[in-house]
Design an enzyme around this catalytic site. Structure first.
Site, short mmCIF file in Angstrom:
data_model
loop_
_atom_site.label_atom_id
_atom_site.label_comp_id
_atom_site.label_asym_id
_atom_site.label_seq_id
_atom_site.Cartn_x
_atom_site.Cartn_y
_atom_site.Cartn_z
N GLY A 232 0.85 -1.45 0.46
CA GLY A 232 -0.27 -0.35 0.15
C GLY A 232 0.84 1.12 -0.07
CB SER A 233 0.19 4.43 1.01
OG SER A 233 -0.16 4.56 2.00
CD GLU A 252 5.12 -3.29 -3.64
OE1 GLU A 252 4.98 -1.98 -4.04
OE2 GLU A 252 3.68 -3.91 -4.43
CG LEU A 253 6.06 0.80 1.58
CD1 LEU A 253 7.52 0.90 2.93
CD2 LEU A 253 4.55 0.54 2.31
CB CYS A 286 2.75 -0.48 -7.38
SG CYS A 286 2.63 -0.76 -5.93
CD GLU A 380 2.50 4.78 -5.95
OE1 GLU A 380 2.62 3.63 -6.57
OE2 GLU A 380 2.13 5.36 -4.60
#
Length: 480
Positions: A232-233, A252-253, A286, A380
């Protein structure tokens, strides 16, 4: 549409506290897709207590028996792939073509994890190398499951990102409490049904749908949880890291993935790859291409090749096979992306095509002359637009590629082997692709980022390793 019960401890049951439901709607036209039960704090406690009991049973289940259950779940995922694809498309706005591709990978991903769960090898320890004592001892390492795993997943790949956490955790012998995105919970529940219907023991799997603000801290701070896997963020990932306590974390950003195009690149290949890699799932990936860094000598030719390919992307009803790009997840997200593209133009960039919004659909955009330090490059976007900047030499291109807080994926287009090797060595990203964009992933490969893009790896083998712990065992004999 009947409200769905909660899945708690591998059993469907009514909420013990919330009693509320949520209607899931299509982001394309607002039509109802289904109804889910929302979990409350009492359900978190029920799920964690069940997981603690289930983990004690599941870890004692032989690996071959766990594998048998997971292989049956894989068969069910294959049999239900058509329905899963329809659910993905309906609740996320992803095109039915993309959703079918995602759903079709589910069974194989479960099979990969099932196999890796049987491969928990240890190693022998050369204790006789210890000066003075050790020859009368034997040492080795033993892997065992962490215990209770909390998995938190986003909306953009509601099948694959759930399975990349759920399947390895179960294969390794853990109990799992899954909190899927509230915007795409139906896919997660359908996949969870495959495991339950395959014979998963009581207590081993729970799926809690609800607000992260209500459920998140209760899940990640609980001392019964030994492992957290979050996608996520960056903001939420940083919060989890602060509050979780002593636990194993995989995060996992965010990302702002670069693609470098050198003067000797195949520009037609590069343009075709970027026209795909920047706009799949409306850019809500992502590892989507966000930044393209070109040498000035090829910028014009590259844009001439790219723009017509982007303009050929067909937006519209996600359920139509003629649609090649679907919606963003909400109209609010589409408005955010629209504003970001407009702000880039205000800051001096050129919008060569796209950027218009119709509801939750934003037309695919190419934005040229973007300053590398601008928000449009640095932050992002998570939307269907690619920023094109120039770099006069290799050093500048590397500096730009590495010039954000992120480091998830990168691509380099070149026909020079030396340039490719240099890129592999110097670009700080979790994956570097030569002559393709970062939007390519085989489910078996290690996957994860550097820097602000997080830490820990996914992919079944890597995830099984992350979701197990190592014991050192020493057998003491009598001195000879």
């Amino acid at each position: 549409m009947e409200p769905t019960e909660l899945l708690i401890g591998s059993r469907w049951q009514a909420s013990t506290g919330s009693g509320r439901t949520r209607e899931v709607k299509s982001p394309f036209d607002g039509s109802p897709v289904g109804t889910v039960a929302l979990a409350g704090p009492e359900d978190v406690e029920t799920a964690l207590a069940a997981a603690e009991r289930g983990a004690a049973v599941w870890r004692r289940t032989p690996a071959h028996e766990r594998m048998t259950i997971l292989l049956r779940a894989a068969e069910l995922a294959d049999e239900r792939a058509g329905k899963i694809a329809q659910t993905i498309s309906a609740e996320s706005g992803k095109t039915i073509t993309e959703a079918t591709g995602e759903a079709s990978r589910s069974g194989d991903l479960i099979r990969l994890a099932a196999f890796e769960g049987t491969q928990l090898y240890g190693e022998t320890l050369p204790l006789d190398a210890n000066r003075g004592t050790g020859f009368d001892k034997v040492g080795f390492t033993l892997r065992q499951p962490c215990g209770v795993v909390v998995a938190i997943t986003p909306f953009n790949y509601p099948a694959l990102l759930v399975l990349h956490k759920l399947a390895p955790a179960l294969a390794a012998g853990n109990a799992v409490v899954l909190k899927p995105a509230t915007s795409t919970p139906l896919t997660a529940l359908e996949l969870a049904s495959c495991f339950v219907d395959a014979g998963l023991p009581e207590g081993v799997l729970s799926v809690l749908v609800g607000s992260g603000g209500v459920l998140g801290d209760l899940l990640v701070t609980d001392p019964r949880v030994r492992k957290i896997s979050f996608t996520g963020s960056t903001t939420t990932g940083e919060h989890i890291a602060r509050v979780a306590g002593v636990k194993k974390l995989s995060l996992e950003l965010g990302a702002s993935c670069p693609v470098v195009i050198l003067p000797d690149a195949d520009l037609e290949l590069a343009a075709s790859a970027v026209a795909l890699g920047g706009y799949v799932n409306a850019g809500q990936v992502c590892i989507s291409v966000q930044r393209v860094i070109t040498h000035p000598s090829v910028t014009s030719d590259f844009l001439d090749a790219l723009v017509p390919k982007v303009e050929a992307i067909q937006t519209g009803d996600p359920s139509s096979t003629e649609t090649t790009m679907g919606t963003l997840i909400t109209t609010a997200e589409a408005e955010r992306v629209e504003r970001a593209i407009a702000q880039a133009a205000t800051d001096g960039a050129r919008i060569l095509t796209g950027g218009e919004r119709d509801g939750a659909v934003v037309s695919p955009a190419v934005v040229a002359d973007v300053h590398p330090d601008s928000a449009f490059s640095q932050q992002e976007l998570f939307g269907p637009a690619v920023a094109v900047s120039s770099a006069a030499d290799w050093e500048s291109a590397i500096a730009q590629a590495n010039g954000t807080a992120y480091g998830l994926g990168a691509g380099v287009f070149t026909s020079d082997v030396a340039g490719a090797i240099r890129a592999v060595r110097e670009i700080d990203a979790g994956s570097v692709h030569i002559n393709w964009t970062p939007l390519w992933r085989a489910d078996l490969m290690p996957y994860g980022g550097l820097k602000g893009s997080g830490y820990g790896k996914e992919g079944p083998r890597a995830a099984v390793s992350e979701m197990t712990e190592v014991k050192t065992i020493v057998l003491h004999g009598r001195p000879w």
